[in-house]
Design a protein around this motif. Structure first.
Motif, PDB file in Angstrom:
ATOM      1  N   GLY A  45       0.804  -1.205   0.000  1.00  0.00           N
ATOM      2  CA  GLY A  45       0.000   0.000   0.000  1.00  0.00           C
ATOM      3  C   GLY A  45       0.841   1.260   0.000  1.00  0.00           C
ATOM      4  N   ALA A  46       0.143   2.393  -0.008  1.00  0.00           N
ATOM      5  CA  ALA A  46       0.813   3.695  -0.047  1.00  0.00           C
ATOM      6  C   ALA A  46       1.185   4.118   1.373  1.00  0.00           C
ATOM      7  CB  ALA A  46      -0.098   4.733  -0.692  1.00  0.00           C
ATOM      8  N   ALA A  47       2.464   4.132   1.662  1.00  0.00           N
ATOM      9  CA  ALA A  47       2.966   4.571   2.964  1.00  0.00           C
ATOM     10  C   ALA A  47       4.472   4.742   2.866  1.00  0.00           C
ATOM     11  CB  ALA A  47       2.612   3.569   4.063  1.00  0.00           C
ATOM     12  N   GLU A  48       5.035   5.482   3.806  1.00  0.00           N
ATOM     13  CA  GLU A  48       6.484   5.597   3.868  1.00  0.00           C
ATOM     14  C   GLU A  48       7.094   4.222   4.176  1.00  0.00           C
ATOM     15  OE1 GLU A  48       8.562   8.257   3.285  1.00  0.00           O
ATOM     16  OE2 GLU A  48       6.692   9.068   2.432  1.00  0.00           O
ATOM     17  N   PRO A  49       8.275   3.927   3.642  1.00  0.00           N
ATOM     18  CA  PRO A  49       8.870   2.598   3.825  1.00  0.00           C
ATOM     19  C   PRO A  49       9.129   2.267   5.300  1.00  0.00           C
ATOM     20  CG  PRO A  49       9.969   3.801   2.069  1.00  0.00           C
ATOM     21  CD  PRO A  49       9.081   4.787   2.761  1.00  0.00           C
ATOM     22  N   ALA A 106       1.574   1.785  12.353  1.00  0.00           N
ATOM     23  CA  ALA A 106       0.560   2.270  11.416  1.00  0.00           C
ATOM     24  C   ALA A 106       1.069   2.203   9.981  1.00  0.00           C
ATOM     25  CB  ALA A 106       0.152   3.698  11.777  1.00  0.00           C
ATOM     26  N   ARG A 107       2.339   2.558   9.757  1.00  0.00           N
ATOM     27  CA  ARG A 107       2.916   2.470   8.417  1.00  0.00           C
ATOM     28  C   ARG A 107       2.977   1.014   7.953  1.00  0.00           C
ATOM     29  NH1 ARG A 107       8.485   4.255   8.108  1.00  0.00           N
ATOM     30  NH2 ARG A 107       8.553   4.545  10.361  1.00  0.00           N
ATOM     31  N   THR A 108       3.327   0.125   8.867  1.00  0.00           N
ATOM     32  CA  THR A 108       3.398  -1.294   8.519  1.00  0.00           C
ATOM     33  C   THR A 108       2.032  -1.809   8.087  1.00  0.00           C
ATOM     34  OG1 THR A 108       5.203  -1.590  10.110  1.00  0.00           O
ATOM     35  CG2 THR A 108       4.052  -3.574   9.366  1.00  0.00           C
ATOM     36  N   ASP A 109       1.003  -1.410   8.836  1.00  0.00           N
ATOM     37  CA  ASP A 109      -0.355  -1.818   8.455  1.00  0.00           C
ATOM     38  C   ASP A 109      -0.733  -1.276   7.087  1.00  0.00           C
ATOM     39  OD1 ASP A 109      -0.901  -3.349  10.688  1.00  0.00           O
ATOM     40  OD2 ASP A 109      -1.750  -1.676  11.821  1.00  0.00           O
ATOM     41  N   ALA A 110      -0.444  -0.027   6.823  1.00  0.00           N
ATOM     42  CA  ALA A 110      -0.789   0.572   5.543  1.00  0.00           C
ATOM     43  C   ALA A 110      -0.086  -0.141   4.392  1.00  0.00           C
ATOM     44  CB  ALA A 110      -0.432   2.054   5.543  1.00  0.00           C
ATOM     45  N   LEU A 111       1.120  -0.606   4.612  1.00  0.00           N
ATOM     46  CA  LEU A 111       1.866  -1.298   3.563  1.00  0.00           C
ATOM     47  C   LEU A 111       1.336  -2.707   3.319  1.00  0.00           C
ATOM     48  CD1 LEU A 111       5.467  -0.197   4.575  1.00  0.00           C
ATOM     49  CD2 LEU A 111       4.353   0.357   2.416  1.00  0.00           C
ATOM     50  N   PHE A 112       1.055  -3.451   4.386  1.00  0.00           N
ATOM     51  CA  PHE A 112       0.734  -4.873   4.259  1.00  0.00           C
ATOM     52  C   PHE A 112      -0.764  -5.159   4.152  1.00  0.00           C
ATOM     53  CE2 PHE A 112       5.079  -5.236   5.694  1.00  0.00           C
ATOM     54  CZ  PHE A 112       5.526  -6.423   5.135  1.00  0.00           C
ATOM     55  N   ARG A 113      -1.617  -4.184   4.472  1.00  0.00           N
ATOM     56  CA  ARG A 113      -3.068  -4.426   4.475  1.00  0.00           C
ATOM     57  C   ARG A 113      -3.563  -4.794   3.083  1.00  0.00           C
ATOM     58  NH1 ARG A 113      -4.564   0.224   6.531  1.00  0.00           N
ATOM     59  NH2 ARG A 113      -4.481  -0.518   8.698  1.00  0.00           N
ATOM     60  N   ARG A 127      14.108  -3.192   3.433  1.00  0.00           N
ATOM     61  CA  ARG A 127      13.323  -1.960   3.286  1.00  0.00           C
ATOM     62  C   ARG A 127      12.112  -2.277   2.435  1.00  0.00           C
ATOM     63  NH1 ARG A 127      12.389   1.642  -0.612  1.00  0.00           N
ATOM     64  NH2 ARG A 127      12.045   3.842  -0.084  1.00  0.00           N
ATOM     65  N   VAL A 128      10.917  -2.145   3.038  1.00  0.00           N
ATOM     66  CA  VAL A 128       9.660  -2.455   2.360  1.00  0.00           C
ATOM     67  C   VAL A 128       8.894  -1.166   2.137  1.00  0.00           C
ATOM     68  CG1 VAL A 128       7.479  -3.718   2.499  1.00  0.00           C
ATOM     69  CG2 VAL A 128       9.571  -4.731   3.456  1.00  0.00           C
ATOM     70  N   GLY A 129       8.564  -0.877   0.887  1.00  0.00           N
ATOM     71  CA  GLY A 129       7.808   0.328   0.555  1.00  0.00           C
ATOM     72  C   GLY A 129       6.886   0.094  -0.607  1.00  0.00           C
ATOM     73  N   SER A 130       6.085   1.090  -0.935  1.00  0.00           N
ATOM     74  CA  SER A 130       5.149   0.962  -2.046  1.00  0.00           C
ATOM     75  C   SER A 130       5.865   0.790  -3.379  1.00  0.00           C
ATOM     76  CB  SER A 130       4.229   2.181  -2.099  1.00  0.00           C
ATOM     77  OG  SER A 130       4.990   3.376  -2.191  1.00  0.00           O
ATOM     78  N   ASP A 131       7.142   1.161  -3.418  1.00  0.00           N
ATOM     79  CA  ASP A 131       7.920   1.027  -4.648  1.00  0.00           C
ATOM     80  C   ASP A 131       8.693  -0.279  -4.718  1.00  0.00           C
ATOM     81  OD1 ASP A 131       9.567   1.685  -2.554  1.00  0.00           O
ATOM     82  OD2 ASP A 131      10.825   3.071  -3.710  1.00  0.00           O
ATOM     83  N   GLY A 132       8.554  -1.150  -3.714  1.00  0.00           N
ATOM     84  CA  GLY A 132       9.218  -2.441  -3.758  1.00  0.00           C
ATOM     85  C   GLY A 132      10.004  -2.740  -2.503  1.00  0.00           C
ATOM     86  N   VAL A 133      10.903  -3.729  -2.616  1.00  0.00           N
ATOM     87  CA  VAL A 133      11.646  -4.254  -1.470  1.00  0.00           C
ATOM     88  C   VAL A 133      13.119  -4.327  -1.837  1.00  0.00           C
ATOM     89  CG1 VAL A 133      11.949  -6.240   0.063  1.00  0.00           C
ATOM     90  CG2 VAL A 133       9.661  -5.590  -0.701  1.00  0.00           C
TER      91      VAL A 133
END
Length: 405
Positions: free
Chosen positions: A315-319, A387-394, A337-343
């Motif tokens: 999802g959309a969030a800071e890494p 919260a960022r982790t949830d936004a990324l993995f949800r 590093r996990v982010g909306s742009d990849g890993v």
């Protein structure tokens, strides 16, 4: 030095190891006629045994399939479909030795992930498996008519045993839900996991197929269990659903309409449904449907953490930088590093620490980071990081497998 050896089984050892597995689960090995019906599902490939003086004392088996991950991509997966130790050899390290050999074999063969259904919840966490999907057990008490306006067009027909064996595998392959956690059912799965029940109990299991405007688009396997007694001879039976899949909401509604209309039935029970199953919303009286339990379903093991993390979308969030520990496969240890742009692997400071089994729980979107931190599974994270982790993995829908193995 141990007095047993752990190694791949041979074709000649298929029947003895299958019988061992059945006995370890407190069942009776099948007679020759029934064994022949499932023989093609139990080959030597992917099966690790423990042997003492040439006799099998343990088995850890698997077959290859694919897993749908968030974003719709699929990953090659090793499905662990039978683990057992002979009763007089338990508590002697046999299981640990087999699981260690199996995990390293999966890594050598290039599987990014493995998964299983756990007979006991205390066993598999120590081998890096985490509960990635959950399932609901539901009960619908009749009468339970559907609401007016529920889209349930199409028709439902019952198949003979031979028709079901011929028809349902191809129908399941066409119904790609894209839901995280779904797996492919390979050809070897069907004889032992689907056909077996159709021949059991004198053929009491039935299969219903829903047909919509574009052809067959859903099915249900079920059987009816009498509940009447000498003192209550008129009591209706229980209809128990063992496998229910639909390609679209109309097919799901149509199958439920049929199952709830079967005569001489008092209650419909189903285990293994997604936790967001909408059956209660379909009913004129939603209280007629109750979720009476939620249990663990798929236990996931990340064999190749970088490959698995890179396969799904976020999802959309800071890494967030994850520091992962893995006792059995140390090559997975590191920071990602996990982010909306990849890993990517990184040497940056970690935002949180977790073991590989907890990462598996996050991976398909079935759990939120806050409860995992509260339970001590995630450490080093503040509220903003969680919260960022949830936004990324949800994920948009709850993950669900719907296939037992």
């Amino acid at each position: 030095m141990s007095d047993y050896a752990v190694r791949p089984i041979t074709e000649a050892e298929c029947r003895p190891t299958f019988d061992l597995l059945v006995r370890s689960l407190h069942g009776n090995p099948p007679p020759d006629e029934r064994w022949e019906r499932v023989r093609e599902s139990w080959t030597a490939e992917g099966r690790t045994g423990a042997f003492h003086d040439g006799e099998p004392i343990g088995i850890a088996s698997s077959f290859p399939t694919t897993l749908t991950v968030p974003g719709g991509a699929t990953l090659e997966m090793a499905a662990v479909d039978g683990v057992g130790v002979r009763a007089d050899w338990t508590r002697r390290g046999v299981l640990t030795a087999m699981m260690d050999a199996q995990l390293h074999d999966f890594a050598k063969r290039g599987f990014p992930v493995a998964a299983l259904h756990a007979s006991e919840a205390l066993i598999y966490g120590r081998f890096g498996y985490g509960v990635a999907t959950r399932m609901a057990t539901m009960q619908v008490k009749k009468p339970a008519p559907l609401r007016e306006g529920v889209a349930a067009s199409g028709r439902v027909r019952l198949l003979s045993t031979d028709e079901a064996i011929e028809t349902i595998p191809a129908l399941y392959r066409r119904m790609d839900s894209g839901r995280p956690g779904a797996i492919v059912r390979p050809d070897l799965w069907w004889p032992i996991a689907f056909n077996w029940h159709l021949y059991a109990d004198g053929g009491n299991h039935r299969v219903a197929v829903h047909t919509g405007p574009d052809g067959d688009d859903g099915f249900a396997k079920f059987h009816v269990v009498p509940q009447n007694t000498y003192l209550d001879p008129e009591r209706g039976a229980a209809l128990e659903i063992h496998d229910l899949h639909a390609a679209n909401p109309e097919a799901l509604a149509g199958l439920w309409r049929f199952l709830l209309s079967v005569d001489l039935v008092e209650v419909v029970n189903v285990r293994g449904r997604p936790v967001d199953d909408p059956v209660g919303l379909l009913l004129a009286d939603p209280r007629r449907a109750q979720t009476i339990g939620v249990d663990d379903e798929l236990w996931l093991r990340l064999i190749d953490v970088p490959a698995a993390l890179a396969a799904r979308t976020y999802g959309a969030a800071e890494p967030v930088v994850l520091e992962v520990q893995d006792r059995m496969l140390p090559g997975n240890r590191g920071r990602y590093r996990v982010g909306s742009d990849g890993v990517e692997c990184t040497g940056a400071d970690a935002d949180l620490q977790l073991d590989v089994d907890t990462l598996a729980m996050l991976y398909l979107g079935g759990w939120e980071a806050g409860p995992l931190a509260l339970s001590g599974r995630i450490t080093g994270a503040n509220a903003e990081t969680l919260a960022r982790t949830d936004a990324l993995f949800r994920t948009r829908t709850q993950p669900w497998t719907g296939t037992h193995f």
